[in-house]
Design a protein around this motif. Structure first.
Motif, PDB file in Angstrom:
ATOM      1  N   ASP A 199     -22.298 -38.192  -6.135  1.00  0.00           N
ATOM      2  CA  ASP A 199     -23.224 -37.524  -5.201  1.00  0.00           C
ATOM      3  C   ASP A 199     -22.485 -36.569  -4.285  1.00  0.00           C
ATOM      4  OD1 ASP A 199     -25.318 -38.883  -6.331  1.00  0.00           O
ATOM      5  OD2 ASP A 199     -25.439 -40.423  -4.757  1.00  0.00           O
ATOM      6  N   GLU A 202     -21.601 -33.404  -6.158  1.00  0.00           N
ATOM      7  CA  GLU A 202     -22.740 -32.507  -6.343  1.00  0.00           C
ATOM      8  C   GLU A 202     -23.100 -31.808  -5.044  1.00  0.00           C
ATOM      9  OE1 GLU A 202     -24.120 -31.627  -9.183  1.00  0.00           O
ATOM     10  OE2 GLU A 202     -22.623 -32.897 -10.158  1.00  0.00           O
ATOM     11  N   ASN A 203     -23.055 -32.527  -3.939  1.00  0.00           N
ATOM     12  CA  ASN A 203     -23.385 -31.926  -2.634  1.00  0.00           C
ATOM     13  C   ASN A 203     -22.431 -30.782  -2.302  1.00  0.00           C
ATOM     14  OD1 ASN A 203     -25.440 -33.783  -2.325  1.00  0.00           O
ATOM     15  ND2 ASN A 203     -24.219 -35.180  -1.059  1.00  0.00           N
TER      16      ASN A 203
END
Length: 909
Positions: A199, A202-203
């Protein structure tokens, strides 16, 4: 071990030594056990007892042995109890002081024994008698007897206090020194090894893809505490395919705490162009940087930033602002203030892993694949352990490595229930987890950001920290085993192999380095001449900022604060005219030194008083551009194991009695002489039998090697670099395992007429051979393919030999039945590999690089079933023939697991 060579060598070393001594010496309790063990060995050895002929000395020696045995029995229990008992820690410190004093006395006896051996055939018995007598044998015996008695009584008194602590058989506050955090890293990471950061990745990628209307170059700070995985996350982002495609240029630079703008410009250019620019002035550098980046969309990672100096940052950023729109800079830092100084975007604050993610990582580190299901109770205990790690991947990975392959429940419970978790901690403190892992190491490993295996092992040897094995293993092999065990426990990481696997570098995570500082106090200190409140316990000193303007009185006062120093490292070569006085003061004051590192200093002659350092094991004079002579008195250092003279370009010759240094194991030489000393005396021949490693580097006038090398029967590694006049190799080195020859233009190994051809027995133990930049080499020497050499050779590398045309005539090379790795690099005349290569059944790695006329692989490549890695680079015709499915040679290599063509791994679906 650092030296300057014009040809790049991959094992060059940055300064590791203070981090070394942090682990080397300072867990007082465990090192106390180690030194007690060592003292018992010394005290019971025949060498010591044969010297101690006087009854009074012998009696005191026996009493000392008895006390040591009694104390040693309770030291391991003391190690466990001291975590929350300051009195016990203090007692262990006093005990260790007694051990040091005892070791100094026993070393004097050992020195005397070595001197007797050297003198026995050299006609200097009168001098030996003088050493033992101080003009009177009875007086000497009385003096040594009193010394031994005094030490034994002091030890008895401290040992008696052990009863206070109910030990089972089986302090002064010193400020934490400020230490330079300079480290190196690289941009690669294996994504499958990273857990719990998908995550976050991706951020950050989304943030990188966003455009900004306000500026061309945006700066995104990535913030988190040490051990959280900031650098690992940045690597994941940096190597993501979308990022690679989005940015025209990608660069990776590790900053650390010294924000030197000129250095950073050089490293950014090097990362962008893969070319060094070390000697360019600042104006040229800034123009080159702007030329590389202006109007190009780039991504720059500035990893591990500590400096809050806004002016320096703005100076650098001004040179980066010419990048095309949507260019990005990621800054990783522990400090939110750094983020606010540098960032133009809101900081991305990295959080810890969830318990579930921590458990997945822990299981990956603590169990072999799938084995966790066999031990549900251990997994349950592991869940309790990872809760104490506060979501920090480094702590989880370290403790997982600690428990790897341990199936006993008691081992896991001891980690979970350790008292160290109860110590007062700062917010986000991961040190207890790391210190717990440190405490669980075997005691002989509790003695240790970038290291080189050779230098580290030499330091361990110098301080007596390598425990001899019952199997008579070589010290170097034991040292490498220690390093491997520390690597497995995650104290070291990122191994980078150098030449033929003999040399390798590895790193210590900066958080583990912080732990090293914690356990180093108070014995290890980084000091300058203005240092105050120097602890009386200091024994290992790194001297920094040796300001040439300091008055002699200030320097003298500084040295007056130090006693019983065993290690001195000068860490600033800019000491000017005072350099020689520094050295003389050290030699006169610290007579119990074991390690003296004077690399990069500049003085013309080593003082005669060097011979007073009877205990010295390690002496580094490398890269001294001024030294012309070595006093022959240096040859009286009969305990010396490592002598480094590399890069001493003005050194006229080696001392004539160098053969008398009978303990010398590692010798590194640069000299102007045409031939090394002829070792005429039988004593010299025998003394050099201790030598294991010999480096001969940049000896520009050297034509022949020591005649006495015929007697180097224990030499294991020989490296010869940049000796343009050297025409032949030494003979009769039966124990030689590693031979490295680089840039020796007159050396012809392959002469088949018998003039320089060595006999079959010369290198019968050879396991690794690297040959580079030998213009006369056309074919490998015949002895390489004959028994026993052919049965032992595992690694063979021929590099940049412009006239090299074949491995061998006929099918000689097929006798290398044990060969594991074959490298041919930069050999433009090499037209073909042997047709019968299928006989090399043990070959696992084959590298062919920049051999542009090598156009095809032999048919028998199919028979190399053990081959797991094939690398072909800079061979355009051969690479074309090896393309998957379509290449003419593809069917010959399709069975190979890992194939790389011009740096790209071939993926076959």
């Amino acid at each position: 071990m650092a030296f300057a060579l014009s040809s790049p060598l991959p094992f060059l070393l940055s300064d590791p030594l203070f981090a070394l001594f942090s682990f080397v010496h300072n867990m007082a309790e465990s090192f106390a056990f180690n030194i007690a063990d060592r003292l018992l060995g010394k005290a019971t050895s025949l060498v010591v007892e044969q010297v101690c002929l006087a009854r009074v000395v012998y009696s005191e020696l026996e009493n000392l042995k008895a006390t040591l045995s009694t104390v040693r029995a309770v030291l391991l229990d003391a190690e466990e109890q001291q975590v929350n008992n300051h009195q016990l820690t203090d007692w262990l410190g006093k005990l260790k002081d007694c051990f040091y004093d005892a070791e100094d006395v026993l070393d004097e006896f050992e020195y005397g024994s070595l001197l007797r051996v050297v003198a026995s055939e050299g006609g200097i018995k009168r001098k030996v008698r003088h050493f033992f007598s101080s003009s009177n044998p009875l007086a000497f015996r009385f003096k040594m007897g009193n010394k031994m008695k005094e030490i034994r009584e002091k030890l008895d008194k401290v040992a008696a206090d052990a009863d206070k602590f109910n030990l089972k058989k089986m302090g002064v506050n010193v400020p934490v020194p400020v230490l330079n955090r300079k480290r190196e890293n690289y941009s690669f990471v294996r994504a499958s090894d990273v857990i719990g950061r998908d995550d976050d990745k991706e951020n950050i990628i989304q943030l990188l893809m966003q455009s900004s209307d306000e500026e061309n170059v945006s700066v995104l700070p990535l913030v988190g505490i040490g051990g959280l995985g900031k650098t690992t996350l940045a690597k994941l982002v940096y190597n993501d395919g979308r990022v690679v495609a989005h940015f025209e240029k990608r660069m990776w630079v590790c900053v650390s705490d010294e924000f030197d703008v000129k250095r950073l410009i050089k490293e950014i250019i090097a990362s962008a162009t893969e070319e060094k620019c070390d000697d360019l002035p600042m104006d040229v550098l800034q123009r080159r940087l702007r030329n590389e980046l202006d109007d190009r969309k780039f991504l720059l990672i500035l990893d591990d930033v500590w400096s809050k100096n806004r002016d320096k940052w703005l100076e650098l950023k001004a040179l980066l602002d010419g990048g095309a729109k949507e260019s990005k800079i990621i800054v990783t830092t522990r400090d939110k203030l750094v983020a606010s100084v540098m960032g133009t975007c809101p900081m991305y604050e990295l959080k810890g892993l969830s318990d579930e993610e921590c458990l997945s990582l822990f299981i990956k580190c603590a169990f072999k694949d799938g084995r966790d299901k066999q031990y549900p109770r251990l997994v349950g205990i592991g869940k309790d352990i990872i809760k104490k790690c506060k979501g920090l991947p480094l702590a989880v990975r370290t403790l997982g490595g600690l428990l790897y392959l341990k199936a006993e429940e008691k081992d896991w419970l001891r980690v979970r229930d350790s008292e160290i978790w109860k110590l007062e901690q700062k917010e986000d403190d991961v040190l207890p987890a790391l210190k717990l892992s440190y405490d669980e190491l075997p005691f002989y490993l509790k003695q240790y950001y970038r290291f080189n295996n050779f230098a580290l092992i030499e330091m361990w040897m110098g301080q007596g920290l390598i425990r001899p094995s019952e199997q008579n293993e070589e010290m170097e092999d034991i040292g490498n085993r220690y390093i491997n065990e520390l690597l497995k426990k995650s104290f070291f990481q990122d191994v980078e192999e150098g030449i033929s696997g003999i040399f390798y570098n590895f790193k210590m995570h900066d958080l583990v380095h912080d732990l090293a500082l914690l356990v180093a106090q108070p014995e290890c200190s980084m000091l300058n001449f203005d240092s105050e409140n120097i602890s009386t316990k200091v024994r290992h000193v790194s001297i920094l900022e040796t300001d040439e303007t300091k008055e002699e009185e200030t320097i003298s006062r500084f040295f007056g604060k130090l006693n019983n120093v065993r290690t001195i490292l000068f860490r600033d070569s800019d000491v000017g005219s005072k350099c020689e006085s520094f050295v003389i003061t050290c030699l006169l004051r610290f007579k119990y030194m074991r390690v003296l590192d004077l690399q990069d200093l500049s003085f013309e002659e080593l003082p005669n008083s060097i011979c007073n350092l009877k205990h010295l094991r390690y002496l580094d004079l490398s890269n001294n551009q001024s030294i012309k002579r070595l006093s022959n008195s240096i040859c009286k250092l009969h305990h010396l194991q490592t002598l480094n003279l590399m890069g001493c370009d003005s050194l006229e010759e080696l001392p004539r009695d160098i053969g008398k240094m009978m303990s010398l194991k590692h010798l590194f030489v640069t000299t102007q002489q045409m031939a090394f000393p002829h070792i005429e005396r039988e004593v010299g021949r025998r003394c050099f039998n201790s030598l294991r490693i010999l480096f001969i580097v940049e000896c520009l006038n050297l034509e022949s090697l020591m005649e006495g090398m015929r007697s180097f029967t224990t030499l294991r590694t020989l490296m010869i670099v940049e000796c343009p006049r050297l025409s032949s190799l030494p003979k009769h080195l039966p124990a030689l395992e590693n031979l490295i020859i680089i840039d020796c233009e007159s050396l012809d190994l392959g002469n088949r007429n018998g003039e320089t051809e060595c006999s079959i027995q010369v290198f019968g133990s050879l396991r690794s051979l690297l040959i580079s930049w030998l213009p006369k080499l056309e074919i490998l020497p015949r002895w390489l393919f004959q028994v026993p050499t052919s049965n032992n050779l595992l690694y063979l590398s021929i590099e940049n030999c412009e006239n090299f045309r074949a491995l061998s005539e006929e099918e000689e090379s097929l006798s290398l039945t044990s060969l594991d790795t074959l490298v041919t690099r930069g050999c433009s005349q090499l037209l073909a590999l042997p047709e019968g290569m299928g006989h090399l059944t043990a070959l696992r790695q084959l590298q062919i690089e920049h051999c542009r006329n090598l156009a095809a692989l032999p048919e028998e490549m199919r028979r190399l079933t053990a081959l797991t890695q094939l690398k072909i680079e800079g061979c355009p015709e051969l690479a074309e023939r090896c393309k998957p499915r379509t290449g003419e040679d593809w069917n010959k290599i399709a069975h190979v697991q890992d194939i790389y063509l011009d740096g790209q791994k071939i993926q076959v679906t």
